[in-house]
Design a protein around this motif. Structure first.
Motif: not given
Ligand SMILES: [Zn+2]
Length: 561
Positions: A51-56, A58-64, A141-147, A153-155
């Motif tokens: 799933l590609d989850i939208k992160t508003k 932004k980067e840096g959202l907490k990933v649990y 981790a923290y969500s980002g936009n790498t790769g 978004h968070l994949h």
């Protein structure tokens, strides 16, 4: 904490699968789940594996961590998943989090040690079960936009113990979705010599009539013989405009189910066969992904179910019949497509449009094509179907068909370069001409003696090209002699306009320093918090090499206290 559990309520949809544990996993984020991409949706050369989850935005959202477990794999790559974390759980499933900005401090420390040992930013690690244990809801981790991610978004994936990605919705991820899938296109395919649709033996675009309730009808279709259908369909959820994939397509002929495709789970070994599911040449020419509601030979996809006559229908009289497709999203919102068919026994003159060339590829045999200084080698089963291939060589330019035929396996292209002088040889490479302006794009080239080879999955035009352009290196946030005591980061821009950056290496006073490479903004970044730059006067040396081996060295001095 209340909000954390709201979005992973057990899904009561008709598709709930008791074989998958419900309420075991929590959400990887503590925001409402809105999807930019669904599981198994059709991407280029693959099904989307999570799933590609939208992160508003932004980067840096907490990933649990979605449940207890241990970090079983970490991969950091310039492309693809970027920074990715894999957690294996006691129930045998592995959760995957990708395009991350960074990891938790504990994991970050673990990785940095290994990166400094290996002197490489790109790294792949398989920690032991004891090394990095995770409790449910730990920030990992923290969500980002790498790769290869085109926006924050968070994949997120869940894989089974055979590494097969499973639709995470099956574990109770809940998404607000009351919107039915949309059908953008319907095509009918007459199969075999005598079959025809609307008086033609060619594939036909059908006129769709949208109904008030969101369903679709097709009326007065005339057909004879064996016929298959294909649809272009998308699904939207309530809170996003993204065009996502659907979950299930079932078809019925005169009330009897004759085909089903179901996006619950697939394996990475089969993901490339997406190109057999879609009408590939139609996609390459029109950018529309038509999903074939029939199964041709040499189709190894495991996604099919309830298939009769491979999903084809047969019409040999003038009696009317009904073909129906039910297209559903995960929440069970279903769109109906009804096709009313009238049998048409009139004979139609077949139009033959297959282009006959000198070279026929028998799909289950290996083949070699050669002319002048160029040789192309195909393994058996490189292609799904046999076909006449277009092949010609002129002035170091190889014309190898058009990229409209799906390719299963890489093949080899070899250019003999004996006629070049030694000085030019070093900078020669094989380029694929890409895009409307035929831009020469570097195709990974190996040299053995006087032969250059590349392995590729792209049919198209290839040329010999020479890269005479040196990489460039420019400091971004400092100048020679600068004091950087208050700086957190050291940033350098690197670029190569020819074959592209292949390698970079940065040292300070002879010691390797970790620099993260972001190919999107062409920037190398060092974090002074790594603590490896300890002296006041620092000689920085950066070497960048391109894909043919052209290399640029940049040296400067900065100070820190
Ligand atoms: Zn994704």
């Amino acid at each position: 904490m209340r909000i954390l559990f709201l979005f992973f309520l057990l899904s009561y949809s008709v598709f709930s699968q008791s074989e998958y544990p419900q309420n075991y996993f929590r959400s990887p984020l503590d925001i409402n789940i809105v999807l930019a991409g669904t599981f198994a949706e059709l991407r280029s050369n693959h099904f989307h594996s999570g799933l590609d989850i939208k992160t508003k935005r932004k980067e840096g959202l907490k990933v649990y961590g979605i449940a207890e477990g241990y970090v079983s794999r970490i991969k950091i790559a310039h492309f693809g998943y970027g920074k990715a974390l894999y957690i294996t759980h006691p129930n045998g499933y592995t959760s995957v989090y990708a395009h991350l900005q960074k990891f938790s401090p504990e994991i970050e420390n673990y990785i940095k040690t290994k990166q400094y040992d290996k002197e490489s930013f790109e790294i792949e690690l398989f920690p032991t079960p004891e090394a990095l244990k995770i409790a449910k809801s730990d920030i990992v981790a923290y969500s980002g936009n790498t790769g290869s991610s085109s926006g924050p978004h968070l994949h997120f994936e869940i894989r089974d113990n055979a590494e097969r990605p499973i639709n995470p919705m099956l574990f109770g991820v809940d998404v607000l979705d009351t919107t039915k899938p949309i059908i953008a296109n319907v095509y009918a395919y007459p199969i075999g010599v005598n079959s025809h649709v609307n008086g033609s033996n060619k594939k036909q675009k059908l006129r769709i009539i949208p109904q008030k309730n969101g369903d679709y009808k097709i009326e007065d279709l005339k057909a004879f013989g064996t016929v298959g259908f294909a649809v272009e369909t998308i699904d939207r959820q309530d809170l996003a405009s993204n065009k996502n994939g659907v979950y299930n397509i079932s078809t019925y002929y005169n009330g009897n189910q004759n085909f089903e495709i179901d996006f619950k789970r697939f394996s990475f070994a089969e993901t490339k066969h997406l190109n057999r599911l879609i009408d590939y040449s139609h996609y390459k020419k029109n950018k529309e992904r038509l999903q074939k509601l029939f199964r041709e030979e040499n189709n190894p996809l495991s996604l099919y179910d309830n298939i009769i006559d491979n999903g084809y229908i047969s019409i040999y009289d003038t009696i009317s019949s009904v073909y129906k497709a039910k297209i559903s999203d995960y929440k069970g919102n279903t769109t109906n497509l009804d096709i009313m068919i009238k049998g048409d026994t009139k004979l139609v003159d077949a139009v033959e449009d297959e282009v006959v060339t000198q070279h026929y590829i028998q799909h289950d045999l290996e083949a070699e094509l050669s002319q002048d200084n160029v040789k192309v080698n195909f393994y058996s089963d490189t292609f799904y179907d046999s076909f006449f291939i277009d092949f010609s060589v002129k002035n170091d330019t190889l014309k190898l068909h058009e990229p409209v035929v799906p390719v299963k396996k890489s093949f080899t292209i070899a250019f003999d370069i004996s006629s070049y002088n030694e000085a030019d040889l070093k900078q020669l490479y094989i380029a694929e001409l890409i895009g409307w302006n035929d831009w020469p794009s570097y195709s990974s080239t190996k040299r053995k003696g006087n032969v250059l080879t590349t392995r590729t999955k792209d049919l198209g035009t290839y040329v010999l090209a020479r890269d005479t352009i040196m990489p460039t290196i420019k400091p971004v946030n400092f100048k020679k002699g600068s004091w950087l005591s208050k700086y957190r980061f050291l940033k350098i821009k690197i670029d190569d306009k020819g074959t592209g950056v292949s390698n970079y290496r940065a040292t300070v006073n002879g010691k390797w320093i970790l620099m993260e490479y972001n190919y999107k903004n062409k920037t190398l970044t060092h974090d002074f918090n790594d603590g490896v730059i300890t002296e006041t006067k620092n000689n920085l040396k950066v070497i960048v090499t391109d894909n043919v081996g052209n290399s640029t060295t940049f040296e400067t001095t900065f100070f820190r206290k």
